[in-house]
Motif scaffolding. Structure first.
Motif, PDB file in Angstrom:
ATOM      1  N   ILE A   1      25.831 -11.675   8.924  1.00  0.00           N
ATOM      2  CA  ILE A   1      26.327 -12.222   7.669  1.00  0.00           C
ATOM      3  C   ILE A   1      27.383 -11.265   7.143  1.00  0.00           C
ATOM      4  N   GLU A   2      28.551 -11.816   6.847  1.00  0.00           N
ATOM      5  CA  GLU A   2      29.620 -11.036   6.230  1.00  0.00           C
ATOM      6  C   GLU A   2      29.352 -10.972   4.731  1.00  0.00           C
ATOM      7  N   LEU A   3      29.484  -9.790   4.154  1.00  0.00           N
ATOM      8  CA  LEU A   3      29.157  -9.577   2.755  1.00  0.00           C
ATOM      9  C   LEU A   3      30.264  -8.816   2.048  1.00  0.00           C
ATOM     10  N   HIS A   4      30.559  -9.233   0.817  1.00  0.00           N
ATOM     11  CA  HIS A   4      31.510  -8.514  -0.033  1.00  0.00           C
ATOM     12  C   HIS A   4      30.978  -8.491  -1.456  1.00  0.00           C
ATOM     13  N   LEU A   5      31.143  -7.373  -2.123  1.00  0.00           N
ATOM     14  CA  LEU A   5      30.741  -7.257  -3.524  1.00  0.00           C
ATOM     15  C   LEU A   5      31.624  -8.118  -4.419  1.00  0.00           C
ATOM     16  N   SER A   6      32.915  -8.067  -4.198  1.00  0.00           N
ATOM     17  CA  SER A   6      33.863  -8.829  -5.006  1.00  0.00           C
ATOM     18  C   SER A   6      34.183 -10.148  -4.307  1.00  0.00           C
ATOM     19  N   ASN A   7      34.763 -11.071  -5.056  1.00  0.00           N
ATOM     20  CA  ASN A   7      35.227 -12.322  -4.468  1.00  0.00           C
ATOM     21  C   ASN A   7      36.590 -12.054  -3.842  1.00  0.00           C
ATOM     22  N   VAL A   8      36.597 -11.830  -2.548  1.00  0.00           N
ATOM     23  CA  VAL A   8      37.836 -11.451  -1.865  1.00  0.00           C
ATOM     24  C   VAL A   8      38.897 -12.544  -1.947  1.00  0.00           C
ATOM     25  N   HIS A   9      38.477 -13.782  -2.132  1.00  0.00           N
ATOM     26  CA  HIS A   9      39.446 -14.880  -2.190  1.00  0.00           C
ATOM     27  C   HIS A   9      40.120 -15.002  -3.554  1.00  0.00           C
ATOM     28  N   ALA A  10      39.630 -14.246  -4.519  1.00  0.00           N
ATOM     29  CA  ALA A  10      40.267 -14.196  -5.839  1.00  0.00           C
ATOM     30  C   ALA A  10      41.125 -12.948  -5.985  1.00  0.00           C
ATOM     31  N   ARG A  11      41.294 -12.241  -4.883  1.00  0.00           N
ATOM     32  CA  ARG A  11      42.043 -10.988  -4.908  1.00  0.00           C
ATOM     33  C   ARG A  11      43.331 -11.125  -4.107  1.00  0.00           C
TER      34      ARG A  11
ATOM     35  N   ALA B   1      46.217 -11.462  -1.346  1.00  0.00           N
ATOM     36  CA  ALA B   1      46.284 -12.400  -0.223  1.00  0.00           C
ATOM     37  C   ALA B   1      45.825 -11.774   1.093  1.00  0.00           C
ATOM     38  N   PHE B   2      46.109 -10.487   1.310  1.00  0.00           N
ATOM     39  CA  PHE B   2      45.717  -9.873   2.582  1.00  0.00           C
ATOM     40  C   PHE B   2      44.208  -9.849   2.755  1.00  0.00           C
ATOM     41  N   ARG B   3      43.448  -9.928   1.647  1.00  0.00           N
ATOM     42  CA  ARG B   3      41.986  -9.931   1.728  1.00  0.00           C
ATOM     43  C   ARG B   3      41.420 -11.313   2.087  1.00  0.00           C
ATOM     44  N   HIS B   4      42.249 -12.317   2.159  1.00  0.00           N
ATOM     45  CA  HIS B   4      41.773 -13.671   2.448  1.00  0.00           C
ATOM     46  C   HIS B   4      41.510 -13.877   3.934  1.00  0.00           C
ATOM     47  N   LYS B   5      42.077 -13.041   4.778  1.00  0.00           N
ATOM     48  CA  LYS B   5      41.866 -13.161   6.227  1.00  0.00           C
ATOM     49  C   LYS B   5      40.695 -12.286   6.645  1.00  0.00           C
ATOM     50  N   SER B   6      39.776 -12.863   7.397  1.00  0.00           N
ATOM     51  CA  SER B   6      38.620 -12.118   7.880  1.00  0.00           C
ATOM     52  C   SER B   6      38.426 -12.331   9.374  1.00  0.00           C
ATOM     53  N   TYR B   7      38.376 -11.237  10.095  1.00  0.00           N
ATOM     54  CA  TYR B   7      37.998 -11.314  11.500  1.00  0.00           C
ATOM     55  C   TYR B   7      36.483 -11.458  11.640  1.00  0.00           C
ATOM     56  N   ILE B   8      35.737 -10.914  10.701  1.00  0.00           N
ATOM     57  CA  ILE B   8      34.272 -10.947  10.762  1.00  0.00           C
ATOM     58  C   ILE B   8      33.763 -12.377  10.611  1.00  0.00           C
ATOM     59  N   SER B   9      34.380 -13.160   9.735  1.00  0.00           N
ATOM     60  CA  SER B   9      33.932 -14.547   9.511  1.00  0.00           C
ATOM     61  C   SER B   9      33.942 -15.372  10.788  1.00  0.00           C
ATOM     62  N   LYS B  10      34.819 -15.041  11.693  1.00  0.00           N
ATOM     63  CA  LYS B  10      34.929 -15.801  12.938  1.00  0.00           C
ATOM     64  C   LYS B  10      33.663 -15.720  13.789  1.00  0.00           C
ATOM     65  N   VAL B  11      32.856 -14.663  13.584  1.00  0.00           N
ATOM     66  CA  VAL B  11      31.643 -14.481  14.394  1.00  0.00           C
ATOM     67  C   VAL B  11      30.381 -14.395  13.536  1.00  0.00           C
ATOM     68  N   ALA B  12      30.517 -14.603  12.238  1.00  0.00           N
ATOM     69  CA  ALA B  12      29.371 -14.522  11.327  1.00  0.00           C
ATOM     70  C   ALA B  12      28.741 -15.902  11.155  1.00  0.00           C
ATOM     71  N   VAL B  13      27.444 -15.911  10.860  1.00  0.00           N
ATOM     72  CA  VAL B  13      26.761 -17.178  10.569  1.00  0.00           C
ATOM     73  C   VAL B  13      27.024 -17.615   9.141  1.00  0.00           C
TER      74      VAL B  13
END
Length: 145
Positions: free
Chosen positions: A97-107, A109-121
């Protein structure tokens, strides 16, 4: 009994003092205590690791195979840059599970791309320290099915 690895990446050792307007004042030790309390009440085992070094994080992911049923990963900035972490998660064939304290999508633009999400449930983002408990609950449910 479920055993879950909670893995924290760069700069998370500075929680509580680092950009409190973004990350809050809760320390990493506070989060570990919160998770340990949850684990005890749920009959789970939780192991915590943190490193500012990508290779060390990869070593922890590799070592999780055969030791844990799942990984909760707050990779910090490596989320957006590390193909190596993505490959390590895919290689060990454990749910993550990919986890972030802050809402990265509200920050930024470079934080909107995740390599981890591609392999996370799944992904938990924006709930501060409570996100760790949400991730533990989600992982416990995921591995019990």
């Amino acid at each position: 009994m479920s055993s879950i690895l909670v893995l924290n990446g760069p700069n998370l050792n500075l929680l509580g003092t680092r950009q409190p307007e973004v990350y809050g004042t809760t320390t990493l030790a506070d989060i570990e205590n919160l998770c340990a309390d949850w684990a005890q009440s749920e009959g789970c085992s939780v192991t915590f690791e943190q490193s500012n070094h990508e290779g060390v994080l990869i070593d922890h992911i590799h070592a999780a195979r055969g030791e844990h049923q799942g990984i909760i990963l707050n990779a910090g900035a490596y989320t957006h840059t590390s193909i190596a972490l993505m490959d390590a998660i895919a290689s060990v064939e454990l749910p993550a599970i990919e986890l972030h304290l802050s809402n990265v999508h509200a920050r930024e633009a470079f934080r909107h791309k995740s390599y981890i999400s591609k392999v996370a449930v799944g992904l938990i983002s924006g709930f501060g320290a409570h996100g760790y408990v949400l991730a533990l609950e989600a992982m416990k449910q995921h591995v019990s099915h």
